[in-house]
Design a protein around this motif. Structure first.
Motif, PDB file in Angstrom:
ATOM      1  N   THR A  40       8.400  -1.894  -5.578  1.00  0.00           N
ATOM      2  CA  THR A  40       9.765  -1.602  -5.166  1.00  0.00           C
ATOM      3  C   THR A  40      10.100  -2.455  -3.949  1.00  0.00           C
ATOM      4  O   THR A  40       9.202  -2.953  -3.266  1.00  0.00           O
ATOM      5  CB  THR A  40       9.914  -0.100  -4.839  1.00  0.00           C
ATOM      6  OG1 THR A  40      11.291   0.238  -4.728  1.00  0.00           O
ATOM      7  CG2 THR A  40       9.204   0.273  -3.551  1.00  0.00           C
ATOM      8  N   ALA A  41      11.400  -2.641  -3.673  1.00  0.00           N
ATOM      9  CA  ALA A  41      11.809  -3.540  -2.588  1.00  0.00           C
ATOM     10  C   ALA A  41      12.868  -2.874  -1.717  1.00  0.00           C
ATOM     11  O   ALA A  41      13.749  -2.162  -2.206  1.00  0.00           O
ATOM     12  CB  ALA A  41      12.353  -4.844  -3.163  1.00  0.00           C
ATOM     13  N   GLU A  84       1.400  -5.159  -0.377  1.00  0.00           N
ATOM     14  CA  GLU A  84       2.662  -5.129   0.356  1.00  0.00           C
ATOM     15  C   GLU A  84       2.976  -6.522   0.888  1.00  0.00           C
ATOM     16  O   GLU A  84       2.063  -7.313   1.147  1.00  0.00           O
ATOM     17  CB  GLU A  84       2.587  -4.158   1.545  1.00  0.00           C
ATOM     18  CG  GLU A  84       2.344  -2.712   1.176  1.00  0.00           C
ATOM     19  CD  GLU A  84       2.180  -1.833   2.400  1.00  0.00           C
ATOM     20  OE1 GLU A  84       2.601  -0.668   2.350  1.00  0.00           O
ATOM     21  OE2 GLU A  84       1.622  -2.325   3.406  1.00  0.00           O
ATOM     22  N   ARG A  85       4.258  -6.805   1.083  1.00  0.00           N
ATOM     23  CA  ARG A  85       4.656  -8.058   1.727  1.00  0.00           C
ATOM     24  C   ARG A  85       6.018  -7.890   2.387  1.00  0.00           C
ATOM     25  O   ARG A  85       6.773  -6.974   2.065  1.00  0.00           O
ATOM     26  CB  ARG A  85       4.681  -9.228   0.743  1.00  0.00           C
ATOM     27  CG  ARG A  85       5.586  -9.056  -0.434  1.00  0.00           C
ATOM     28  CD  ARG A  85       5.278 -10.115  -1.498  1.00  0.00           C
ATOM     29  NE  ARG A  85       5.801  -9.718  -2.781  1.00  0.00           N
ATOM     30  CZ  ARG A  85       6.764 -10.362  -3.449  1.00  0.00           C
ATOM     31  NH1 ARG A  85       7.304 -11.459  -2.941  1.00  0.00           N
ATOM     32  NH2 ARG A  85       7.182  -9.938  -4.617  1.00  0.00           N
ATOM     33  N   PHE A  86       6.287  -8.798   3.296  1.00  0.00           N
ATOM     34  CA  PHE A  86       7.516  -8.724   4.085  1.00  0.00           C
ATOM     35  C   PHE A  86       8.068 -10.131   4.238  1.00  0.00           C
ATOM     36  O   PHE A  86       7.307 -11.090   4.431  1.00  0.00           O
ATOM     37  CB  PHE A  86       7.211  -8.136   5.472  1.00  0.00           C
ATOM     38  CG  PHE A  86       8.418  -7.622   6.197  1.00  0.00           C
ATOM     39  CD1 PHE A  86       8.844  -6.326   6.020  1.00  0.00           C
ATOM     40  CD2 PHE A  86       9.134  -8.439   7.065  1.00  0.00           C
ATOM     41  CE1 PHE A  86       9.960  -5.832   6.685  1.00  0.00           C
ATOM     42  CE2 PHE A  86      10.248  -7.963   7.737  1.00  0.00           C
ATOM     43  CZ  PHE A  86      10.661  -6.648   7.544  1.00  0.00           C
ATOM     44  N   ALA A 140       6.556  -3.344  -1.896  1.00  0.00           N
ATOM     45  CA  ALA A 140       5.288  -2.615  -1.919  1.00  0.00           C
ATOM     46  C   ALA A 140       5.014  -2.051  -3.295  1.00  0.00           C
ATOM     47  O   ALA A 140       5.934  -1.624  -4.004  1.00  0.00           O
ATOM     48  CB  ALA A 140       5.323  -1.478  -0.896  1.00  0.00           C
ATOM     49  N   ASN A 141       3.733  -2.033  -3.658  1.00  0.00           N
ATOM     50  CA  ASN A 141       3.324  -1.359  -4.879  1.00  0.00           C
ATOM     51  C   ASN A 141       3.737   0.110  -4.796  1.00  0.00           C
ATOM     52  O   ASN A 141       3.528   0.767  -3.769  1.00  0.00           O
ATOM     53  CB  ASN A 141       1.811  -1.450  -5.061  1.00  0.00           C
ATOM     54  CG  ASN A 141       1.325  -2.864  -5.304  1.00  0.00           C
ATOM     55  OD1 ASN A 141       2.122  -3.761  -5.567  1.00  0.00           O
ATOM     56  ND2 ASN A 141       0.024  -3.075  -5.209  1.00  0.00           N
ATOM     57  N   VAL A 198      -1.839  -7.963  -5.068  1.00  0.00           N
ATOM     58  CA  VAL A 198      -3.195  -7.443  -5.207  1.00  0.00           C
ATOM     59  C   VAL A 198      -3.481  -6.533  -4.012  1.00  0.00           C
ATOM     60  O   VAL A 198      -2.999  -6.775  -2.900  1.00  0.00           O
ATOM     61  CB  VAL A 198      -4.238  -8.572  -5.311  1.00  0.00           C
ATOM     62  CG1 VAL A 198      -4.042  -9.379  -6.576  1.00  0.00           C
ATOM     63  CG2 VAL A 198      -4.198  -9.471  -4.082  1.00  0.00           C
ATOM     64  N   SER A 199      -4.243  -5.476  -4.243  1.00  0.00           N
ATOM     65  CA  SER A 199      -4.497  -4.512  -3.169  1.00  0.00           C
ATOM     66  C   SER A 199      -5.978  -4.323  -2.855  1.00  0.00           C
ATOM     67  O   SER A 199      -6.317  -3.808  -1.785  1.00  0.00           O
ATOM     68  CB  SER A 199      -3.889  -3.154  -3.535  1.00  0.00           C
ATOM     69  OG  SER A 199      -4.382  -2.698  -4.786  1.00  0.00           O
ATOM     70  N   SER A 200      -6.858  -4.733  -3.745  1.00  0.00           N
ATOM     71  CA  SER A 200      -8.292  -4.626  -3.493  1.00  0.00           C
ATOM     72  C   SER A 200      -8.678  -5.558  -2.333  1.00  0.00           C
ATOM     73  O   SER A 200      -8.345  -6.752  -2.353  1.00  0.00           O
ATOM     74  CB  SER A 200      -9.071  -4.993  -4.750  1.00  0.00           C
ATOM     75  OG  SER A 200     -10.415  -5.266  -4.462  1.00  0.00           O
ATOM     76  N   ALA A 201      -9.402  -5.037  -1.350  1.00  0.00           N
ATOM     77  CA  ALA A 201      -9.755  -5.835  -0.171  1.00  0.00           C
ATOM     78  C   ALA A 201     -10.511  -7.124  -0.529  1.00  0.00           C
ATOM     79  O   ALA A 201     -10.174  -8.197  -0.013  1.00  0.00           O
ATOM     80  CB  ALA A 201     -10.564  -4.989   0.808  1.00  0.00           C
TER      81      ALA A 201
END
Length: 386
Positions: free
Chosen positions: A182-183, A206-208, A224-225, A351-354
């Motif tokens: 979503t944004a 997430e990104r900005f 963000a996811n 991607v969210s996995s560290a």
């Protein structure tokens, strides 16, 4: 009859977005009588900025609006990707990009709408006019809407990702699918003249993004996811601060400059590939045909390309169905390729996995700048039909 007594041909454009307004302008310049049916009560969208890339500016130049847009826009000065603590992962040489492909500018979305709306006759747009049906009637097309019935030689569905025209003409077409994120979008409530670094910041799912606008205000977006239709319990501004308020400067200060009531939120959807953008005398354009994720910033730019290409083909080919078949042949492969590229960027960005984030960030740091510049070529080298 759909064709006018003076011999001019008549087009109905459904949707007064960027693609619809550009299509109406381009067709009018080719001698068509145009009517735009817009279901909303007003034209335009406030509260966000827009990036116009070199390809989109060439399309605007083709319909004589490029100079006006540049007067109210600002050239991009910074580009690249950082991590949440502010370390640059990759930087784009914007001067070299402009030399290779042409300039990139930022503009208030509302200002672009205003320029495009003023290029048309005052009575060209019918507001509050919701389309409910589209059907061929011999050598014309009949459009049923909340104001009655209209007929034309050509109907263009430029009515967005949830297009009523697409549903009427291609009832078996795939439905839009949720991209998984979503944004939030907003513009600072007052000028922030000391902003120097823009670009994007990528984190874990997430990104900005930060884009300076011509009046020293700043357009921002957070992505963000998230599950679709999931809303923050304390409002969207609070959710934006919760997610991004501790990221690197100047993000916290920019969020302080936002009117909480001015934060927009939209779940991101994309349209699976269609098997055709046309049927007889009916064509789909922009998000109605190829709604894509915003990761390449090409949605509006591709709609502008669609508009001038469609008008050019209708001007050189007498038969409307033949011209539309050529439009489909030219535009569908290109737009669907760019949609796929945008989708892939979104996968990498979210991607969210560290361990995977560490790998992604390392690959970004190791990618040569010239390779990054070459990656823009498929979108930015486009030229209007001669």
């Amino acid at each position: 009859m759909a064709t006018n007594r003076d011999g001019s041909r008549r087009a109905i454009i459904v949707g007064a977005g960027i693609g619809g307004l550009a299509t109406a302008t381009a067709l009018a310049q080719c001698g068509w009588q145009v009517e735009i049916l817009e279901r909303a009560a007003e034209v335009g969208e406030a509260g966000s900025g827009l990036t116009l890339w070199a390809n989109g500016l060439r399309a605007l130049d083709r319909i004589g609006l490029g100079a006006q847009v540049r007067e109210q826009a600002m050239a991009e000065t910074d580009a690249g990707i950082r991590n949440p603590v502010g370390r640059w992962l990759t930087r784009t040489d914007t001067a070299e990009m402009a030399r290779r492909y042409g300039e990139v500018v930022m503009i208030h979305r509302y200002d672009l709408f205003d320029i495009m709306r003023r290029a048309l006759p005052p009575d060209a747009v019918r507001l509050g006019c919701a389309v409910t049906g589209v059907e061929h009637r011999g050598d014309r097309v009949e459009v049923t809407h909340s104001g009655g019935v209209s007929c034309a030689d050509l109907v263009v569905g430029a009515d967005g990702i949830h297009s009523a025209v697409r549903k009427a003409v291609f009832p078996g077409a795939p439905e839009p699918r949720y991209a998984g994120y979503t944004a939030w979008r907003t513009i600072t409530a007052h000028p922030v003249p000391e902003l120097h670094d823009g670009g994007q910041t990528w984190g874990h799912g997430e990104r900005f993004g930060i884009i300076a606008l011509p009046d020293d205000r700043v357009y921002m977006f957070g992505v963000a996811n998230s599950a679709p239709r999931l809303r923050g319990p304390d409002g969207e501004y609070a959710e934006l601060r919760r997610r991004f308020g501790t990221w690197h400067d100047p993000i916290p200060a920019l969020l302080d400059a936002v009117d909480p009531a001015a934060v927009l939120r939209h779940d991101i959807y994309e349209l699976p590939p269609l098997s055709s953008y046309v049927l007889g005398r009916i064509a789909l354009l922009g998000d109605a045909a190829h709604a894509m994720t915003p990761n390449m910033g090409q949605g509006a730019n591709q709609g502008l390309e669609d508009a001038v290409t469609l008008a050019a083909l209708l001007d050189r080919i007498e038969s409307v169905p033949t011209a539309l078949a050529e439009y489909d042949l030219v535009r569908r492969p290109r737009t669907q390729d760019i949609a796929r590229r945008s989708h892939r960027i979104g996968v990498a960005a979210h991607v969210s996995s560290a361990p995977v984030v560490l790998l992604r960030d390392a690959l970004l740091r190791l990618t040569p700048g010239r390779a990054m510049l070459r990656s823009f070529a498929p979108a930015l080298t486009w030229q209007p039909l001669a």
